[in-house]
Write a protein that holds these residues in place. Structure first.
Motif, PDB file in Angstrom:
ATOM      1  N   SER A 295       0.826  -1.215   0.000  1.00 48.97           N
ATOM      2  CA  SER A 295       0.000   0.000   0.000  1.00 48.97           C
ATOM      3  C   SER A 295       0.861   1.266   0.000  1.00 48.97           C
ATOM      4  CB  SER A 295      -0.942   0.012   1.214  1.00 48.97           C
ATOM      5  OG  SER A 295      -0.208   0.036   2.425  1.00 48.97           O
ATOM      6  N   GLN A 296       1.964   1.258   0.777  1.00 52.13           N
ATOM      7  CA  GLN A 296       2.857   2.419   0.825  1.00 52.13           C
ATOM      8  C   GLN A 296       3.556   2.629  -0.512  1.00 52.13           C
ATOM      9  OE1 GLN A 296       3.774   4.594   3.710  1.00 52.13           O
ATOM     10  NE2 GLN A 296       1.770   3.814   4.272  1.00 52.13           N
ATOM     11  N   PHE A 297       3.896   1.536  -1.180  1.00 50.87           N
ATOM     12  CA  PHE A 297       4.569   1.637  -2.483  1.00 50.87           C
ATOM     13  C   PHE A 297       3.601   2.153  -3.547  1.00 50.87           C
ATOM     14  CE2 PHE A 297       5.963  -0.097  -6.565  1.00 50.87           C
ATOM     15  CZ  PHE A 297       7.292   0.324  -6.601  1.00 50.87           C
ATOM     16  N   LEU A 298       2.394   1.599  -3.591  1.00 52.41           N
ATOM     17  CA  LEU A 298       1.401   2.018  -4.588  1.00 52.41           C
ATOM     18  C   LEU A 298       0.954   3.463  -4.369  1.00 52.41           C
ATOM     19  CD1 LEU A 298      -0.824  -1.186  -4.869  1.00 52.41           C
ATOM     20  CD2 LEU A 298       0.807  -0.316  -6.555  1.00 52.41           C
ATOM     21  N   ALA A 299       1.011   3.927  -3.104  1.00 56.33           N
ATOM     22  CA  ALA A 299       0.623   5.308  -2.791  1.00 56.33           C
ATOM     23  C   ALA A 299       1.726   6.304  -3.145  1.00 56.33           C
ATOM     24  CB  ALA A 299       0.281   5.423  -1.307  1.00 56.33           C
ATOM     25  N   GLY A 300       2.884   5.799  -3.561  1.00 65.44           N
ATOM     26  CA  GLY A 300       3.989   6.673  -3.966  1.00 65.44           C
ATOM     27  C   GLY A 300       4.841   7.176  -2.811  1.00 65.44           C
ATOM     28  N   ARG A 301       4.666   6.605  -1.628  1.00 62.55           N
ATOM     29  CA  ARG A 301       5.465   7.037  -0.467  1.00 62.55           C
ATOM     30  C   ARG A 301       6.820   6.337  -0.414  1.00 62.55           C
ATOM     31  NH1 ARG A 301       0.299   6.111   1.968  1.00 62.55           N
ATOM     32  NH2 ARG A 301      -0.836   8.067   2.233  1.00 62.55           N
ATOM     33  N   LEU A 302       6.940   5.237  -1.147  1.00 62.09           N
ATOM     34  CA  LEU A 302       8.192   4.473  -1.166  1.00 62.09           C
ATOM     35  C   LEU A 302       8.686   4.320  -2.603  1.00 62.09           C
ATOM     36  CD1 LEU A 302       7.280   1.575   1.297  1.00 62.09           C
ATOM     37  CD2 LEU A 302       8.536   3.660   1.837  1.00 62.09           C
ATOM     38  N   SER A 303       9.969   4.498  -2.784  1.00 65.52           N
ATOM     39  CA  SER A 303      10.560   4.336  -4.120  1.00 65.52           C
ATOM     40  C   SER A 303      11.101   2.927  -4.318  1.00 65.52           C
ATOM     41  CB  SER A 303      11.701   5.340  -4.315  1.00 65.52           C
ATOM     42  OG  SER A 303      12.733   5.109  -3.355  1.00 65.52           O
ATOM     43  N   GLU A 304      11.471   2.299  -3.211  1.00 66.99           N
ATOM     44  CA  GLU A 304      12.100   0.978  -3.296  1.00 66.99           C
ATOM     45  C   GLU A 304      11.957   0.269  -1.948  1.00 66.99           C
ATOM     46  OE1 GLU A 304      16.431  -0.841  -4.792  1.00 66.99           O
ATOM     47  OE2 GLU A 304      16.248   1.268  -4.186  1.00 66.99           O
ATOM     48  N   VAL A 305      11.813  -1.046  -1.985  1.00 68.55           N
ATOM     49  CA  VAL A 305      11.749  -1.849  -0.758  1.00 68.55           C
ATOM     50  C   VAL A 305      12.798  -2.946  -0.863  1.00 68.55           C
ATOM     51  CG1 VAL A 305      10.340  -3.334   0.721  1.00 68.55           C
ATOM     52  CG2 VAL A 305       9.273  -1.404  -0.487  1.00 68.55           C
ATOM     53  N   VAL A 306      13.760  -2.908   0.057  1.00 65.88           N
ATOM     54  CA  VAL A 306      14.853  -3.894   0.055  1.00 65.88           C
ATOM     55  C   VAL A 306      14.847  -4.657   1.380  1.00 65.88           C
ATOM     56  CG1 VAL A 306      17.351  -4.256  -0.143  1.00 65.88           C
ATOM     57  CG2 VAL A 306      16.252  -2.415  -1.433  1.00 65.88           C
ATOM     58  N   ILE A 307      14.917  -5.976   1.290  1.00 64.68           N
ATOM     59  CA  ILE A 307      14.899  -6.823   2.488  1.00 64.68           C
ATOM     60  C   ILE A 307      16.317  -7.297   2.805  1.00 64.68           C
ATOM     61  CG2 ILE A 307      13.949  -8.903   3.561  1.00 64.68           C
ATOM     62  CD1 ILE A 307      11.626  -8.728   1.598  1.00 64.68           C
ATOM     63  N   PHE A 308      16.721  -7.094   4.055  1.00 64.05           N
ATOM     64  CA  PHE A 308      18.020  -7.572   4.533  1.00 64.05           C
ATOM     65  C   PHE A 308      17.770  -8.748   5.468  1.00 64.05           C
ATOM     66  CE2 PHE A 308      18.748  -3.303   3.146  1.00 64.05           C
ATOM     67  CZ  PHE A 308      20.038  -3.298   2.641  1.00 64.05           C
ATOM     68  N   TYR A 309      18.394  -9.864   5.172  1.00 66.60           N
ATOM     69  CA  TYR A 309      18.122 -11.083   5.936  1.00 66.60           C
ATOM     70  C   TYR A 309      19.326 -12.026   5.875  1.00 66.60           C
ATOM     71  CZ  TYR A 309      17.566 -13.434   1.411  1.00 66.60           C
ATOM     72  OH  TYR A 309      17.798 -13.957   0.164  1.00 66.60           O
ATOM     73  N   PRO A 310      19.421 -12.988   6.781  1.00 64.92           N
ATOM     74  CA  PRO A 310      20.507 -13.976   6.713  1.00 64.92           C
ATOM     75  C   PRO A 310      20.117 -15.114   5.776  1.00 64.92           C
ATOM     76  CG  PRO A 310      19.279 -14.241   8.762  1.00 64.92           C
ATOM     77  CD  PRO A 310      18.636 -13.114   8.019  1.00 64.92           C
TER      78      PRO A 310
END
Length: 286
Positions: free
Chosen positions: A150-165
């Motif tokens: 929802s945050q991405f589609l609303a234009g509030r986020l440009s990219e989402v990156v997941i950091f994990y082991p």
């Protein structure tokens, strides 16, 4: 002072309790590792079927809004655990996270331990979710999935990156980063290009657009779930190894303290015998 060896005996008893606890945690973690491997394989089959349908929908899939770069801030998702007891796994992940991210980026932390370690490094989370249970269920991540999309589609986020082991083997887990949004077109083409399309002419109800929207979001949720499964697999693998090492160290410590216990007890017994003998000689001279 005369009863100092009793302290060693008490220490041995306490360390034996710790050893038993470590063995129990090791067995639980090892059993869950096996179950997670099976669950992960099942999810790969489901993922394959979703990609098969998306592949059949053709190029219109690539025009979905979740494939397009937006304006807004970057969101870094830090995937950790609720508790430690997994060696240096989380500290290595945080080192990698600090190296690859900027302080002005938004941060979403999953796991109480991650939030604590991040705070110790002078950073704070914009969003926080508790980590999933030992065997994560797909329903457990719905809130995270909805927030991110929802945050991405609303234009509030440009990219989402997941950091994990990421999981390499029972003994090796490496910190990794995965771009969840926007969906990478090249990578998506490569994945769907290897899958055989559905034969015949399928009928989509109510219409292709709604089916496409649902499947793209389902695909993203599945990718997120698979990453969470892998992170949990890494955590449990690291805990299995850490608890095994803890048990071995406890055994070594028990041997050392037991040796001190018997040495001290022997010295005390010898001293008591010498004192009795001395008193006996004194009484003989009176």
């Amino acid at each position: 002072m005369a009863k100092r060896y009793i302290v060693f005996k008490r220490q041995v008893s306490e360390i034996e309790d710790i050893e038993e606890m470590a063995k129990a945690l090791e067995k639980i973690a090892a059993a869950n590792v096996h179950y997670l491997n099976i669950t992960s394989q099942k999810m790969k089959e489901y993922d394959k079927e979703i990609k098969r349908i998306l592949c059949n929908l053709g190029t219109r899939t690539l025009f979905h809004p979740l494939f397009r770069q937006k304006r807004g801030k970057k969101l870094n998702v830090l995937l950790t655990s609720e508790k430690g007891l997994c060696g240096s796994l989380l500290n290595k992940l945080l080192d990698f996270f600090d190296l690859k991210t900027k302080k002005e980026d938004k941060v979403l932390v999953i796991g109480k331990k991650g939030e604590e370690l991040l705070r110790e490094r002078g950073r704070k989370a914009d969003y926080f979710f508790p980590a999933q249970k030992e065997i994560p269920q797909k329903e457990d991540i719905k809130r995270i999935e909805k927030l991110v999309i929802s945050q991405f589609l609303a234009g509030r986020l440009s990219e989402v990156v997941i950091f994990y082991p990421s999981f390499e083997s029972l003994a090796v887990q490496n910190p990794s980063a995965f771009t969840l949004l926007p969906i990478e077109e090249r990578k998506f083409r490569e994945e769907t290009g290897k899958i055989k399309e559905i034969e015949g002419l399928p009928i989509y109800e109510p219409n292709k657009k709604q089916i496409l929207d649902y499947l793209i979001k389902e695909y993203l949720g599945l990718v997120l779930y698979q990453i969470i499964l892998e992170a949990k697999l890494s955590e449990l693998s690291a805990r299995t190894v850490a608890m095994e090492e803890a048990g071995e160290n406890a055994q070594k410590l028990i041997k050392e303290i037991t040796l001190k216990y018997f040495r001290e007890k022997r010295e005390q017994a010898t001293k008591s015998i010498n004192d009795l003998y001395s008193h006996h000689r004194v009484f003989q001279t009176i």
